[in-house]
Design an enzyme around this catalytic site. Structure first.
Site, PDB file in Angstrom:
ATOM      1  N   GLU A  95       0.235   3.631   1.756  1.00  0.00           N
ATOM      2  CA  GLU A  95       0.329   4.061   3.164  1.00  0.00           C
ATOM      3  C   GLU A  95       1.711   3.733   3.743  1.00  0.00           C
ATOM      4  OE1 GLU A  95      -1.917   5.670   5.341  1.00  0.00           O
ATOM      5  OE2 GLU A  95      -3.209   6.038   3.621  1.00  0.00           O
ATOM      6  N   TYR A 114      -1.722   0.549  10.653  1.00  0.00           N
ATOM      7  CA  TYR A 114      -2.005  -0.118   9.378  1.00  0.00           C
ATOM      8  C   TYR A 114      -0.789  -0.047   8.450  1.00  0.00           C
ATOM      9  CZ  TYR A 114      -3.748  -0.666   4.610  1.00  0.00           C
ATOM     10  OH  TYR A 114      -3.897  -1.062   3.295  1.00  0.00           O
ATOM     11  N   SER A 133       0.811  -1.214   0.000  1.00  0.00           N
ATOM     12  CA  SER A 133       0.000   0.000   0.000  1.00  0.00           C
ATOM     13  C   SER A 133       0.846   1.265   0.000  1.00  0.00           C
ATOM     14  CB  SER A 133      -0.860  -0.030   1.260  1.00  0.00           C
ATOM     15  OG  SER A 133      -1.373   1.242   1.550  1.00  0.00           O
TER      16      SER A 133
HETATM   17  P1  GDP Z   1      -6.748   6.005   3.194  1.00  0.00           P
HETATM   18  O1  GDP Z   1      -5.809   6.754   2.327  1.00  0.00           O
HETATM   19  O2  GDP Z   1      -6.701   4.528   3.010  1.00  0.00           O
HETATM   20  O3  GDP Z   1      -6.659   6.375   4.627  1.00  0.00           O
HETATM   21  O4  GDP Z   1      -8.213   6.400   2.630  1.00  0.00           O
HETATM   22  P2  GDP Z   1      -9.394   7.288   3.228  1.00  0.00           P
HETATM   23  O5  GDP Z   1     -10.346   7.490   2.092  1.00  0.00           O
HETATM   24  O6  GDP Z   1      -9.960   6.683   4.482  1.00  0.00           O
HETATM   25  O7  GDP Z   1      -8.705   8.671   3.641  1.00  0.00           O
HETATM   26  C1  GDP Z   1      -8.115   9.516   2.694  1.00  0.00           C
HETATM   27  C2  GDP Z   1      -7.867  10.890   3.304  1.00  0.00           C
HETATM   28  O8  GDP Z   1      -9.128  11.544   3.490  1.00  0.00           O
HETATM   29  C3  GDP Z   1      -7.188  10.869   4.681  1.00  0.00           C
HETATM   30  O9  GDP Z   1      -6.102  11.778   4.671  1.00  0.00           O
HETATM   31  C4  GDP Z   1      -8.258  11.357   5.641  1.00  0.00           C
HETATM   32  O10 GDP Z   1      -7.745  12.112   6.732  1.00  0.00           O
HETATM   33  C5  GDP Z   1      -9.086  12.241   4.716  1.00  0.00           C
HETATM   34  N1  GDP Z   1     -10.465  12.431   5.201  1.00  0.00           N
HETATM   35  C6  GDP Z   1     -11.065  13.624   5.448  1.00  0.00           C
HETATM   36  N2  GDP Z   1     -12.293  13.425   5.930  1.00  0.00           N
HETATM   37  C7  GDP Z   1     -12.489  12.086   6.010  1.00  0.00           C
HETATM   38  C8  GDP Z   1     -13.586  11.269   6.462  1.00  0.00           C
HETATM   39  O11 GDP Z   1     -14.626  11.759   6.893  1.00  0.00           O
HETATM   40  N3  GDP Z   1     -13.392   9.912   6.381  1.00  0.00           N
HETATM   41  C9  GDP Z   1     -12.254   9.356   5.889  1.00  0.00           C
HETATM   42  N4  GDP Z   1     -12.138   8.015   5.820  1.00  0.00           N
HETATM   43  N5  GDP Z   1     -11.194  10.103   5.471  1.00  0.00           N
HETATM   44  C10 GDP Z   1     -11.330  11.453   5.532  1.00  0.00           C
END
Ligand code: GDP
Length: 302
Positions: A105, A127, A103
């Site tokens: 990440e 993670y 990933s």
């Molecule tokens: P990730 O890259 O696997 O963590 O995918 P996510 O879609 O969960 O998050 C992507 C980015 O969106 C991260 O930097 C979060 O901090 C940002 N983000 C902002 N608001 C939200 C929210 O309400 N939910 C999630 N999941 N991410 C958010």
């Protein structure tokens, strides 16, 4: 895989209520075998029984915020689970080709921009740390036991099947509901963080291509473009002709203890060696996802 005429097997964990929603269209065309990444014997028996040619490990505890609440469990599934599959391969089917879902990440607090196969890892969540373990144990089994084991370092890939808690799907689902007047606002966390978002079906092609080569090699897969959560929201609301600024509220509950602010792929090696390139940009992706959610929301009463 079905369109390529593979016999497809899936490993699933038993639950008291079935959870096949995302595979309902194909569930009668594949064979499901019970198993669990926490249970070595179940994996060894599944691989012994199936004798697969290719194994794709896309299983994990994959939601970053949950990894802070359940860091040990995340390590069990996302890190040690990979070793358990590799051990099963080593013991009963060493000729199988293995794909590990690594990933972006793992790049976390990115040490270089854009990120490629040689960029050092700096994970920023339990993670991400667990995925780094999964990545290196895959490399290690390849080098120690000569197993065809490869790792795809995939940047965020999305589709209408994405879980509702992830930012893209959460936004598109809310856009559909706001348009249909089932919801008034959308609460989000950090709008400034940036991701390299692509369309999942194209990323699955890249995984498959990686296993068709004669030499095992790890690849970075992404679009090479990065956009903020805000930009994605703007694109998604625009699909239904709404202005995102009128509906979004910031809720601190969705901020993370440590953030990955700026991820963007350099997928040039995949382009050169696999002939792979993304076709769908983030605007088109938002459109695909919003239209799918509109259709679902029109059919459902809730
Ligand atoms: P990730 O890259 O696997 O963590 O995918 P996510 O879609 O969960 O998050 C992507 C980015 O969106 C991260 O930097 C979060 O901090 C940002 N983000 C902002 N608001 C939200 C929210 O309400 N939910 C999630 N999941 N991410 C958010």
């Amino acid at each position: 895989m079905l369109t390529k005429n593979y016999d497809v097997y899936g490993v699933n964990r038993r639950t008291s209520t079935s959870n096949y929603d995302r595979i309902k269209d194909i569930v009668d065309k594949i064979t499901l075998v019970q198993g669990d990444l926490l249970d070595q014997h179940s994996l060894t028996s599944a691989i012994h029984e199936i004798q697969p040619d290719e194994i794709y490990n896309l299983a994990a505890q994959s939601f970053v915020p949950t990894s802070w609440n359940q860091p040990v469990l995340t390590g069990e599934f996302t890190a040690l689970g990979v070793t358990r599959i590799l051990e099963a391969i080593r013991l009963v089917r060493p000729e199988a080709k293995f794909y590990q879902a690594s990933s972006s990440e793992m790049f976390g607090k990115a040490q270089k921009t854009p990120q490629d196969e040689k960029t050092p890892f700096y994970p920023r969540s339990p993670y991400g740390v667990a995925k780094v373990y999964g990545h290196w144990i895959t490399v290690n089994y390849r080098e120690s036991y000569n197993i065809f084991a490869v790792s795809g370092i995939l940047f965020n890939h999305e589709s209408p099947r994405r879980g509702l808690e992830f930012s893209t799907r959460k936004i598109c689902h809310a856009v559909a509901r706001i348009k249909l007047k089932k919801q008034k606002t959308l609460k989000l966390g950090n709008l400034k963080s940036k991701r390299d978002w692509g369309y999942a079906p194209e990323y699955v092609e890249a995984m498959w291509l990686m296993l068709q080569r004669s030499k095992p090699q790890d690849f970075v897969i992404g679009t090479g473009e990065t956009h903020s959560v805000e930009e994605f929201a703007e694109a998604a609301f625009a699909v239904v002709g709404l202005d995102w600024r009128k509906y979004i509220e910031i809720d601190k509950k969705f901020l993370r203890p440590a953030e990955v602010d700026y991820l963007v792929a350099d997928p040039s090696e995949a382009r050169r060696i696999l002939g792979w390139k993304h076709r769908t940009d983030y605007r088109k992706l938002a459109e695909i996802m919003v239209l799918a959610d509109l259709e679902r929301e029109r059919e459902s009463r809730g």
